[in-house]
Design an enzyme around this catalytic site. Structure first.
Site, PDB file in Angstrom:
ATOM      1  N   SER A 111       0.709  -1.149  -0.057  1.00 29.70           N
ATOM      2  CA  SER A 111       0.028  -0.038  -0.114  1.00 29.70           C
ATOM      3  C   SER A 111       1.069   1.385  -0.171  1.00 29.70           C
ATOM      4  CB  SER A 111      -0.953   0.010   1.192  1.00 29.70           C
ATOM      5  OG  SER A 111      -2.052   0.760   0.993  1.00 29.70           O
TER       6      SER A 111
ATOM      7  N   ASP B  87      -5.920  -3.968  -1.924  1.00 31.67           N
ATOM      8  CA  ASP B  87      -4.842  -3.678  -1.123  1.00 31.67           C
ATOM      9  C   ASP B  87      -4.180  -4.756  -0.401  1.00 31.67           C
ATOM     10  OD1 ASP B  87      -3.644  -2.341   1.334  1.00 31.67           O
ATOM     11  OD2 ASP B  87      -4.395  -0.589   0.697  1.00 31.67           O
TER      12      ASP B  87
END
Length: 298
Positions: A39, A173
């Site tokens: 991320s 993610d």
């Protein structure tokens, strides 16, 4: 000296990674042989692995405004009572009619401006990032191909950015399955790993939860906390920048950079041991290679 740098996800708090890198550069330590991230850690890590130094990263963070890279108006409204209803309505309509609040188009455009058509395998420092396949539920390691696509997948926070299709996988993610991807470094043969974990998990007050997004983020953090504990044990040294605001609070980017710097300064003894131990391993291996033996003389 062969060592890996691992950078966790954590939204705005991920900017603390820049401060860690800045302090490591100031100390003149050898560059890592691998950078792995998830991320926000994937964004910072990819820029660093592509050749950005700490000064350039900090200069970019100084003028960073997340509102420029998000399309949904819910994120651009001031946070005061009369507009909260409008904010909530915009967010709800975005989630009900789409896979996420935001398509991620502007975010991809910004990543393209920063990295161009750079492929991961062409980066000066080897790089890898983690994503999660919604179809299989498995963690995916992205260590080749267009850097922009890999980072865009790794940062696709569920519900905020639309997932990314890649080779029959629907990626979101990496924090869902691997928020601090120490295991990527282990799987690539590294046994000397320095990690920076900016993910924050602590007891929260009821007043913290004013929006559905805050509930979603908290639930997300709870779900991945156990996996984070396991990952931390695999690193030789894990730094924990403490403090900072909410996940998407980018109002003072340089405060996070300073937080990372201070964390590294406070961890001077641990960092010294990490690199001294790595250097001693090198000497030991050279000695073994040439058949040298330590002297037994008094």
């Amino acid at each position: 000296m062969r060592w890996a740098l691992v950078l966790s996800g954590g939204g705005a708090r991920g900017l603390a990674h820049i401060g860690i890198i800045k302090e490591l550069e100031r100390r003149g330590v050898p560059p890592p042989s691998l950078v792995a991230g998830t991320s926000m850690g994937a964004i910072i890590g990819a820029l660093y692995a592509s050749g950005w130094d700490a000064a350039r990263l900090e200069a970019y963070a100084r003028d960073f405004d997340i509102r420029k890279h998000i399309e949904n108006p819910a994120f651009k409204l001031p946070d005061f009572a009369p507009l909260r209803i409008l904010r909530a309505g915009s967010a709800m309509s975005g989630l009900l009619g789409n896979l996420a609040l935001d398509t991620g188009t502007k975010a991809s455009e910004e990543l393209g401006r920063l990295l161009g058509e750079l492929r991961i395998e062409d980066m000066p420092i080897p790089f890898a990032c983690a994503a999660t396949d919604l179809l299989s539920g498995k963690r995916v390691i992205l260590d080749s191909g267009p850097a922009v696509v890999a980072i865009r997948a790794s940062m696709s926070f569920p519900g905020l950015f639309t997932p990314v299709w890649m080779e029959r996988m629907l990626l979101v993610d990496g924090g869902v399955t691997d928020n601090i991807p120490v295991d990527i470094a282990v799987e690539k043969g590294f046994n000397h790993i320095l990690a920076c974990d900016v993910s924050r998990f602590k007891q929260e007050k009821a007043a913290t939860f004013r929006t559905g997004l805050s509930v979603l983020i908290r639930s997300y953090d709870i779900a991945i906390e156990r996996a984070r504990k396991t990952a931390r044990k695999a690193a030789d040294l894990t730094l924990y920048p403490e403090g900072g605001g909410a996940t998407f609070d980018f109002r003072d980017p340089l405060a996070y950079v300073r937080l990372g710097e201070q964390t590294a300064v406070n961890s001077e003894a641990e960092i010294n041991r990490f690199f001294a131990f790595g250097a001693s391993r090198i000497v030991s291996r050279i000695a073994t290679l040439f058949g040298w033996k330590p002297s037994t003389k008094a």
